[in-house]
Design a protein around this motif. Structure first.
Motif, mmCIF file in Angstrom:
data_model
loop_
_atom_site.group_PDB
_atom_site.id
_atom_site.type_symbol
_atom_site.label_atom_id
_atom_site.label_comp_id
_atom_site.label_asym_id
_atom_site.label_seq_id
_atom_site.Cartn_x
_atom_site.Cartn_y
_atom_site.Cartn_z
ATOM 1 N N ASP A 59 -26.663 49.583 4.762
ATOM 2 C CA ASP A 59 -27.848 49.370 5.612
ATOM 3 C C ASP A 59 -28.322 50.667 6.265
ATOM 4 O O ASP A 59 -29.504 50.801 6.587
ATOM 5 C CB ASP A 59 -27.535 48.355 6.724
ATOM 6 N N HIS A 60 -27.400 51.557 6.519
ATOM 7 C CA HIS A 60 -27.770 52.709 7.350
ATOM 8 C C HIS A 60 -27.657 54.060 6.652
ATOM 9 O O HIS A 60 -27.794 55.095 7.306
ATOM 10 C CB HIS A 60 -26.926 52.710 8.629
ATOM 11 N N SER A 61 -27.415 54.039 5.337
ATOM 12 C CA SER A 61 -27.276 55.353 4.686
ATOM 13 C C SER A 61 -28.606 56.095 4.622
ATOM 14 O O SER A 61 -28.641 57.308 4.449
ATOM 15 C CB SER A 61 -26.653 55.222 3.293
ATOM 16 N N ARG A 62 -29.710 55.388 4.801
ATOM 17 C CA ARG A 62 -31.010 56.050 4.820
ATOM 18 C C ARG A 62 -31.095 57.050 5.986
ATOM 19 O O ARG A 62 -31.740 58.100 5.891
ATOM 20 C CB ARG A 62 -32.127 55.015 4.960
ATOM 21 N N LEU A 63 -30.417 56.692 7.098
ATOM 22 C CA LEU A 63 -30.450 57.572 8.274
ATOM 23 C C LEU A 63 -29.895 58.957 7.938
ATOM 24 O O LEU A 63 -30.385 59.976 8.432
ATOM 25 C CB LEU A 63 -29.622 56.938 9.409
ATOM 26 N N LEU A 64 -28.876 58.943 7.082
ATOM 27 C CA LEU A 64 -28.262 60.217 6.680
ATOM 28 C C LEU A 64 -29.299 61.105 6.001
ATOM 29 O O LEU A 64 -29.416 62.295 6.295
ATOM 30 C CB LEU A 64 -27.091 59.935 5.729
ATOM 31 N N ILE A 65 -30.060 60.493 5.101
ATOM 32 C CA ILE A 65 -31.067 61.257 4.360
ATOM 33 C C ILE A 65 -32.128 61.778 5.315
ATOM 34 O O ILE A 65 -32.482 62.963 5.304
ATOM 35 C CB ILE A 65 -31.749 60.344 3.300
ATOM 36 N N PHE A 116 -24.617 73.232 -0.169
ATOM 37 C CA PHE A 116 -25.692 72.421 0.415
ATOM 38 C C PHE A 116 -26.499 71.732 -0.686
ATOM 39 O O PHE A 116 -26.921 70.584 -0.538
ATOM 40 C CB PHE A 116 -26.588 73.295 1.293
ATOM 41 N N LEU A 117 -26.668 72.435 -1.792
ATOM 42 C CA LEU A 117 -27.392 71.856 -2.938
ATOM 43 C C LEU A 117 -26.640 70.631 -3.477
ATOM 44 O O LEU A 117 -27.229 69.585 -3.759
ATOM 45 C CB LEU A 117 -27.500 72.933 -4.026
ATOM 46 N N VAL A 118 -25.317 70.777 -3.598
ATOM 47 C CA VAL A 118 -24.487 69.657 -4.079
ATOM 48 C C VAL A 118 -24.536 68.512 -3.055
ATOM 49 O O VAL A 118 -24.663 67.331 -3.420
ATOM 50 C CB VAL A 118 -23.027 70.113 -4.316
ATOM 51 N N GLU A 119 -24.466 68.883 -1.787
ATOM 52 C CA GLU A 119 -24.507 67.876 -0.715
ATOM 53 C C GLU A 119 -25.813 67.079 -0.778
ATOM 54 O O GLU A 119 -25.821 65.851 -0.665
ATOM 55 C CB GLU A 119 -24.393 68.606 0.632
ATOM 56 N N ALA A 150 -26.075 63.174 -1.553
ATOM 57 C CA ALA A 150 -26.620 62.263 -0.530
ATOM 58 C C ALA A 150 -27.692 61.363 -1.131
ATOM 59 O O ALA A 150 -27.722 60.156 -0.877
ATOM 60 C CB ALA A 150 -27.185 63.069 0.629
ATOM 61 N N TYR A 151 -28.596 61.957 -1.917
ATOM 62 C CA TYR A 151 -29.660 61.135 -2.498
ATOM 63 C C TYR A 151 -29.082 60.143 -3.509
ATOM 64 O O TYR A 151 -29.500 58.976 -3.557
ATOM 65 C CB TYR A 151 -30.729 62.020 -3.154
ATOM 66 N N VAL A 174 -18.999 59.451 -5.444
ATOM 67 C CA VAL A 174 -20.146 60.265 -5.023
ATOM 68 C C VAL A 174 -20.037 60.561 -3.518
ATOM 69 O O VAL A 174 -20.305 61.687 -3.059
ATOM 70 C CB VAL A 174 -21.478 59.547 -5.346
ATOM 71 N N GLY A 175 -19.598 59.556 -2.758
ATOM 72 C CA GLY A 175 -19.395 59.749 -1.313
ATOM 73 C C GLY A 175 -18.388 60.854 -1.034
ATOM 74 O O GLY A 175 -18.592 61.692 -0.149
ATOM 75 N N TRP A 176 -17.317 60.881 -1.797
ATOM 76 C CA TRP A 176 -16.293 61.920 -1.599
ATOM 77 C C TRP A 176 -16.784 63.295 -2.033
ATOM 78 O O TRP A 176 -16.404 64.310 -1.436
ATOM 79 C CB TRP A 176 -14.994 61.539 -2.315
#
Lengths: 341, 501
Positions: free
Chosen positions: B59-65, B109-112, B116-117, B134-136
């Motif tokens: 529900d909240h992973s959008r906030l991360l983006i 940062f590019l990998v991150e 994330a997306y 992918v999370g890890w």
């Protein structure tokens, strides 16, 4: 005219050879420009489509939706890919770059606001696309990004023309209104004939690359026209995409060459990155960078592979939802009241 | 010091950096902490079969983006832009020393970003195990961005290697600089802080949403509470950090600067108390946390993080890079060569800080572009002393002191006589330990004193805005009085400098 005082950089060293840093600068800037091109192209394309169609068909909606879905990723990528060339340009030409930044400091900082607005506009456009005023947000996106391009171009041009710095020192950076027209006149760059001759003489790799790039531009007109006339032949579409993509490399190399020629002028301090920088290569960090660059791209490739090898499933069904409670739960107020915190 | 200066009236360039940097620190810590919490939580949810936790993440992973890649990216670039405008010398130095550290951080940062997306868009597409993977990947990439940036930030306080700029070019040990004495404690502190910020944001989110039943909310709150526990380690970690810091820098924390001592104490106490609250109330007594309490704790944690960043920055004074570069860009190794005896314009500091000269400020006195370009001492002599003082102020003081506003110089020198000012400037770094030495000759000191004195002289109609923006001449100002013409060798007069308000 006496040379303009150039900030001292003699205590610094280059942590890699200039040719490598220039190559990395050109390569990463190319990647950045590709993504900026994607953003500008997509948003302008969406604007034109939206203004043209009166009643969108399902196909229109699908196409718009797919383009809009990629926009946030494209903007994020464009920003992230822009960091690397910014880094390499600072290490090679920092003393020119920073000085130009300071002279247009308020505009330079304003580009951050434009970036934020552009980014937010992308999300708002995505959310409101099918409403009547959704087009306003997508119009805002190219406007903001072109403004950033304009400011960055001014910076790049000012950095290689120290003979104009004194005009800025005289007050423009304090945003005096009567000096504003000077700013608007920038970028006032007309390439001197000798530099143009140098570039077009095929005596440097940049000159050769530039000529090839110009050839690509001419060829691109041909392939694009063919692509429009024969849409069923995908080769024209592919060619008219690839020609500018690779032609851009030649243009960027020419840009590097021009920058070098400009800075080599006496009035600019006669700067030559090969002669004036002391190189103390940091070998191990450089190797780690190269290894991680490859590894990073492989990891990204692996993640994309993970996604592509699985087919998209149906959107989450209602069956998946009962995990959660209904929107309002009778026990909610009691539970909160009983909370000692 | 040989760059032009960026004047930000009332706020000051350093405050612009601080505002952008604090926002970025919050977001960057959130991005790192969220990665760790997401990956651990998703793994835990899969192993223990806790669909609620997984649903919450979804529900909240959008906030991360949105936070990390809009706010984080823009403020990250913003820090770079603002530091290069305010402190181009230090930015240039750090870029040259740590080019490859920054470049490596960029790869991570590019990998991150990619992770994330993919993490956000593939909840329905990837298998739970693949999604977890992918999370890890995100966690590793995010942590390694911190690994490299933390090295550069801590290097500024404890370089860990000598930086001898008298040798041209400078010699530098990359690895000793990156993994400097305060590196590891700082890494620990930042990781703890990241986890705490995310845990508190989770508590706010789960309470703010009406999607969850009270039982589900309690489950999420208790799970998030575990990530607050490391806050208990803040005191030993901070102790480790200060033990590794240069001895002189810790002086401010131990009471040398009361504002910093108080901020430090608040930051440490608030963090530790939140940690104990989590342990006793949430984990032991199984209490929940409501929205208001979660918000309160989050704001306290953010203020504590901001305070500790302020303290970390303040500890470095008078340096930007410890024992090497002062906060105004002056190199420590340059000081001796820039201190000149006598009063000749030929040896003025303005020769070295040419871009602080603004010919238009000379007013009716002829000061042409050629005078600027060739550095003409004869033309400089004709310029008012207060105007020359303003130029010297721009070069040596403006980066930290506005005229009015943040760290305003006007109230700081209120009721100081020109003689007091000249004497204080002669031994500035000894009068105030957190100030860099003033460099220049006796004439420069007198000119700067004349300018500062004019700021508070009621007889002179010098409006704050005009002085602050550096737009206009100080035609009404008077030259410094003859009684300030003291010999450079004359010892300082503490009885006068102690009269400062």
């Amino acid at each position: 005219m006496n040379p303009v005082p150039i900030p001292d950089y003699s205590s610094f060293f280059l942590p890699a050879w200039p040719w490598l840093l220039m190559a990395l600068s050109t390569f990463t800037f190319w990647l950045h420009l590709l993504m900026v091109g994607v953003i500008l192209g997509c948003t302008i394309f969406l604007c034109v489509r939206r203004l043209r169609y009166k009643t969108p068909t399902d196909l229109d909606r699908q196409l718009d939706s797919r383009i809009l879905k990629t926009m946030p990723v494209s903007v994020s990528l464009a920003i992230t890919l822009g960091i690397a060339p910014l880094l390499f340009i600072q290490v090679l030409y920092g003393h020119y770059f920073y000085t130009a930044n300071i002279f247009i400091a308020w505009f330079w900082m304003a580009s951050l606001a434009f970036l934020l607005l552009g980014f937010v506009a992308v999300y708002l456009a995505k959310l409101t696309w099918h409403q009547r005023w959704g087009v306003l947000f997508i119009l805002l996106v190219p406007l903001m990004f072109v403004s950033i391009v304009y400011i960055f171009t001014n910076n790049a041009v000012l950095a290689i023309q120290p003979e104009h710095w004194l005009e800025f020192q005289r007050g423009l950076r304090h945003l005096h209104v009567h000096d504003a027209e000077n700013y608007i006149l920038l970028p006032r760059i007309s390439i001197p004939a000798d530099m143009l001759r140098h570039l077009a003489s095929f005596s440097t790799p940049a000159g050769v690359a530039w000529m090839i790039a110009l050839l690509f531009v001419v060829l691109n007109l041909f392939t694009a026209v063919n692509g429009i006339l024969k849409p069923q032949e995908t080769k024209w579409l592919v060619l008219s995409t690839l020609l500018p993509v690779f032609g851009m490399i030649g243009m960027l190399m020419a840009r590097q060459q021009l920058r070098s020629d400009y800075l080599a002028r006496e009035v600019a301090g006669g700067f030559d990155i090969y002669r004036d920088w002391t190189v103390q290569p940091q070998i191990l960090p450089m190797i780690i960078f190269a290894v991680l660059l490859v590894a990073g791209l492989l990891v990204i490739g692996f993640m994309v592979y993970l996604v592509l090898k699985t087919r998209p499933s149906a959107p989450p069904s209602a069956a998946a939802e009962p995990v959660l409670a209904p929107v309002s739960t009778p026990s909610l107020p009691e539970h909160r009241d009983s909370n000692p915190s | 010091m040989d760059y032009p200066v960026w004047n930000v009236p009332y706020l000051g360039g350093s405050m612009v950096i601080a505002v952008v940097a604090i926002i970025h620190v919050f977001i960057a810590h959130f991005a790192i902490g969220a990665g760790i919490v997401n990956a651990l939580t998703e793994t835990f949810a899969l192993r223990r079969n806790e669909p609620v936790l997984r649903q919450f993440l979804r529900d909240h992973s959008r906030l991360l983006i949105i936070l990390a890649f809009i706010g984080g990216a823009v403020t990250g670039v913003g820090i770079w832009f603002s530091i290069s405008l305010v402190s181009p010398d230090a930015t240039g130095l750090l870029i040259h020393l740590f080019l490859w550290a920054w470049a490596i951080e960029w790869i991570f940062f590019l990998v991150e970003l990619a992770a994330a997306y993919i993490y956000y868009y593939t909840w329905d597409r990837l298998s739970p195990a693949a999604h977890c993977l992918v999370g890890w990947i995100y966690v590793l990439a995010a942590l390694f961005t911190l690994v490299f940036i933390n090295g550069i930030v801590t290097f500024m306080l404890s370089p860990g290697t000598s930086l001898d700029s008298s040798v041209r070019p400078m010699q530098f040990d990359f690895w000793a600089g990156l993994f400097n004495p305060t590196y590891w404690p700082s890494l620990l502190l930042r990781t703890i802080s990241s986890l705490a910020i995310v845990a508190l944001i989770i508590m706010v989110l789960v309470n703010a949403s009406r999607r969850y039943s009270p039982q589900q909310r309690d489950l999420v709150v208790r799970h998030a509470g575990k990530f607050l526990l490391p806050l208990i380690l803040m005191i030993p970690a901070a102790g480790w950090f200060f033990a590794a810091s240069p001895e002189e820098s810790v002086f401010y924390i131990k009471g040398g600067a009361i504002a910093m001592t108080l901020l430090f104490a608040f930051s440490l106490a608030a963090s530790t108390l939140i940690g104990f609250f989590s342990y006793l109330a949430i984990l032991i007594r199984k209490r929940s946390v409501n929205l208001e309490t979660a918000l309160l704790l989050l704001f306290i944690a953010l203020i504590a993080t901001g305070s500790s960043e302020f303290v970390r920055e303040g500890m470095r004074k008078p340096y930007l890079i410890w024992d090497h570069m002062y906060s105004n860009g002056l190199l420590k190794s340059q000081v001796a060569s820039l201190q000149k005896p006598g009063k000749k314009f030929d040896t003025s500091i303005l020769r070295s800080t040419r871009w602080s000269i603004r010919p238009q400020d000379a007013g009716e006195v002829p000061f042409t572009d050629e005078d600027f370009l060739t550095y003409n001492p004869a033309a400089l002599e004709k310029v008012k002393d207060t105007v020359r003082g303003r130029w010297i102020y721009d070069a040596q003081c403006l980066r930290c002191h506005c005229i009015d506003g943040y760290n305003g110089i006007r109230p700081l020198v209120y009721q100081w006589t020109p003689k007091m000012l000249v004497n204080a400037l002669r031994e500035l770094d000894k009068v105030k330990a957190f100030m860099p030495p003033f460099v220049g000759n006796q004439r420069d000191r007198e000119d700067l004193a004349a300018f500062m004195h004019a700021l508070n002289d009621p007889d002179k109609k010098t409006s704050p805005s005009c002085l602050g923006s550096g737009c206009h001449t100080l035609d009404t100002a008077q030259p410094v009085r003859p009684d300030t013409e003291t010999s450079p060798d004359q010892p300082n007069q503490p009885e006068e400098t102690e009269d400062q308000p």
